[in-house]
Design an enzyme around this catalytic site. Structure first.
Site, PDB file in Angstrom:
ATOM      1  N   LYS A   1       0.852  -1.203   0.000  1.00 32.27           N
ATOM      2  CA  LYS A   1       0.000   0.000   0.000  1.00 32.27           C
ATOM      3  C   LYS A   1       0.881   1.244   0.000  1.00 32.27           C
ATOM      4  CE  LYS A   1       0.723   1.506   4.460  1.00 32.27           C
ATOM      5  NZ  LYS A   1       1.707   2.529   4.695  1.00 32.27           N
TER       6      LYS A   1
ATOM      7  N   ASP B   1      -2.621  -2.083  10.169  1.00 33.66           N
ATOM      8  CA  ASP B   1      -2.827  -2.025   8.711  1.00 33.66           C
ATOM      9  C   ASP B   1      -3.490  -3.281   8.156  1.00 33.66           C
ATOM     10  OD1 ASP B   1      -1.640   0.466   8.559  1.00 33.66           O
ATOM     11  OD2 ASP B   1       0.315  -0.288   7.894  1.00 33.66           O
TER      12      ASP B   1
HETATM   13  P1  ATP Z   1       4.159  -0.387   7.824  1.00 30.39           P
HETATM   14  O1  ATP Z   1       4.033   0.339   6.526  1.00 30.39           O
HETATM   15  O2  ATP Z   1       2.953  -1.249   8.171  1.00 30.39           O
HETATM   16  O3  ATP Z   1       4.656   0.439   8.966  1.00 30.39           O
HETATM   17  P2  ATP Z   1       6.608  -1.416   6.823  1.00 30.39           P
HETATM   18  O4  ATP Z   1       6.297  -1.604   5.372  1.00 30.39           O
HETATM   19  O5  ATP Z   1       7.353  -0.183   7.173  1.00 30.39           O
HETATM   20  O6  ATP Z   1       5.279  -1.508   7.646  1.00 30.39           O
HETATM   21  P3  ATP Z   1       7.365  -4.184   7.057  1.00 30.39           P
HETATM   22  O7  ATP Z   1       8.023  -4.539   5.763  1.00 30.39           O
HETATM   23  O8  ATP Z   1       5.986  -4.667   7.274  1.00 30.39           O
HETATM   24  O9  ATP Z   1       7.458  -2.624   7.312  1.00 30.39           O
HETATM   25  O10 ATP Z   1       8.346  -4.700   8.230  1.00 30.39           O
HETATM   26  C1  ATP Z   1       8.345  -4.122   9.491  1.00 30.39           C
HETATM   27  C2  ATP Z   1       9.102  -5.023  10.458  1.00 30.39           C
HETATM   28  O11 ATP Z   1       8.401  -6.261  10.594  1.00 30.39           O
HETATM   29  C3  ATP Z   1      10.516  -5.367  10.024  1.00 30.39           C
HETATM   30  O12 ATP Z   1      11.346  -5.196  11.163  1.00 30.39           O
HETATM   31  C4  ATP Z   1      10.461  -6.838   9.666  1.00 30.39           C
HETATM   32  O13 ATP Z   1      11.646  -7.526  10.020  1.00 30.39           O
HETATM   33  C5  ATP Z   1       9.288  -7.378  10.472  1.00 30.39           C
HETATM   34  N1  ATP Z   1       8.499  -8.435   9.791  1.00 30.39           N
HETATM   35  C6  ATP Z   1       7.849  -9.416  10.409  1.00 30.39           C
HETATM   36  N2  ATP Z   1       7.181 -10.179   9.516  1.00 30.39           N
HETATM   37  C7  ATP Z   1       7.410  -9.669   8.317  1.00 30.39           C
HETATM   38  C8  ATP Z   1       6.979 -10.025   7.011  1.00 30.39           C
HETATM   39  N3  ATP Z   1       6.187 -11.075   6.763  1.00 30.39           N
HETATM   40  N4  ATP Z   1       7.391  -9.239   6.005  1.00 30.39           N
HETATM   41  C9  ATP Z   1       8.151  -8.160   6.239  1.00 30.39           C
HETATM   42  N5  ATP Z   1       8.611  -7.802   7.445  1.00 30.39           N
HETATM   43  C10 ATP Z   1       8.241  -8.539   8.495  1.00 30.39           C
END
Ligand code: ATP
Length: 292
Positions: free
Chosen positions: A11, A139
């Site tokens: 997203k 989310d």
């Molecule tokens: P958001 O936009 O919801 O804040 P994000 O895109 O910034 O999330 P993610 O890629 O979802 O971040 O990852 C956030 C944290 O979650 C990282 O520290 C990652 O190691 C951990 N994590 C746990 N499970 C997953 C997964 N399935 N995919 C990605 N990261 C994960």
């Protein structure tokens, strides 16, 4: 053994205002989230077993243990179903940049909930799945809904935006790599919301544009940009690069560091991606996922 594969879409936030910090430490937001067609592929299989959850992921940055958001969703699903005589295997083919502000982990979690529901004969209605997901990540309800949504509360109170006029545009993602540590981002936001005029929590002009089917580029806003760009010249520079390639508008998604540019024509987004590649900048050409 039953197996199901799902695309878990990323997203972007076309609009993101942080309204206030709540007594439980979370923040109320007002946001417009847009699903885009950059996705992880999540394969879930269920067999007779002892309640174990095995997880593999193509990206070594992602934890492959009980802390993985996909594994936590599987655990919560089985717990709610009261089932402990099965084992679940989850395979994640990662394409969404990790810790990028693109909700990659939440989307993987949503895909697991949806796949498990399908495999077990749909015991839960969509709202029940969203409630299970909301307990793990704010989310996740949006990721289960998809398309374009208005999001309030901590992001988990959502309503779908359906318009008859379908906007046609492309999205170019760029990332400087690395991450913006979430605690730092929220500490800066806390200082910021104390000093700015009170925000009433409404989403004004951009919502009108979206309902009118206009390309959402006139009123993009993200509070995190105001606090992060001044401290991160790499992200601010990348935003300028994106605008220089001809994007109609560009903004950071969530708390970053990924940025997105809006292009009126897909060919222009692809050409911009090539230009950035020549400069050694990686980018992803995407389309919004529209449900109407
Ligand atoms: P958001 O936009 O919801 O804040 P994000 O895109 O910034 O999330 P993610 O890629 O979802 O971040 O990852 C956030 C944290 O979650 C990282 O520290 C990652 O190691 C951990 N994590 C746990 N499970 C997953 C997964 N399935 N995919 C990605 N990261 C994960």
């Amino acid at each position: 053994m039953k197996a199901v594969s799902k695309e878990a879409y990323a997203k972007i936030n076309l609009y993101l205002k942080v309204a206030n910090k709540r007594s439980d430490g979370y923040h109320n937001i007002a946001s417009i989230m847009q699903q885009i067609d950059l996705s992880d592929t999540v394969t879930v299989s269920v067999s007779k077993g002892d309640g174990s959850i095995d997880i593999t992921c193509t990206d070594p940055e992602v934890p492959c243990d009980g802390t993985n958001i996909a594994a936590r969703c599987a655990r919560a699903f089985l717990g709610r179903l009261g089932k402990n005589d099965v084992s679940v295997r989850i395979g994640i083919f990662k394409r969404i940049p990790v810790s990028g502000g693109l909700a990659g982990g939440s989307s993987d979690g949503a895909a697991v909930l949806s796949a498990l529901n399908e495999i077990t004969g749909n015991p839960f209605a969509e709202n029940d799945l969203k409630a299970i997901g909301a307990g793990i990540g704010a989310d996740i309800p949006f990721c289960l809904t998809g398309g374009t949504c208005e999001c309030y509360g901590i992001g988990d109170s959502i309503s779908e935006i359906n318009t008859y006029a379908v906007p046609s545009y492309s999205v170019l993602l760029v990332s400087p790599g690395g991450s913006v540590p979430t605690p730092d981002a929220y500490r800066m936001i806390d200082e910021y919301i104390l000093t700015r005029p009170k925000y009433e929590g409404t989403i004004p002009d951009i919502l009108d544009d979206i309902y009118d089917g206009k390309i959402p580029c006139r009123y993009l806003q993200n509070d995190f940009e105001n606090v992060i760009l001044p401290t991160r010249p790499d992200i601010a520079g990348l935003k300028r690069e994106l605008l220089d390639t001809g994007a109609a508008a560009a903004m950071m998604s969530g708390s970053g560091p990924t940025l997105f540019g809006i292009f009126r024509r897909h060919g222009d987004a692809a050409a911009a991606s090539e230009k950035l590649k020549e400069k050694g900048i990686r980018s992803w050409v995407c389309k919004p996922v529209l449900k109407f």
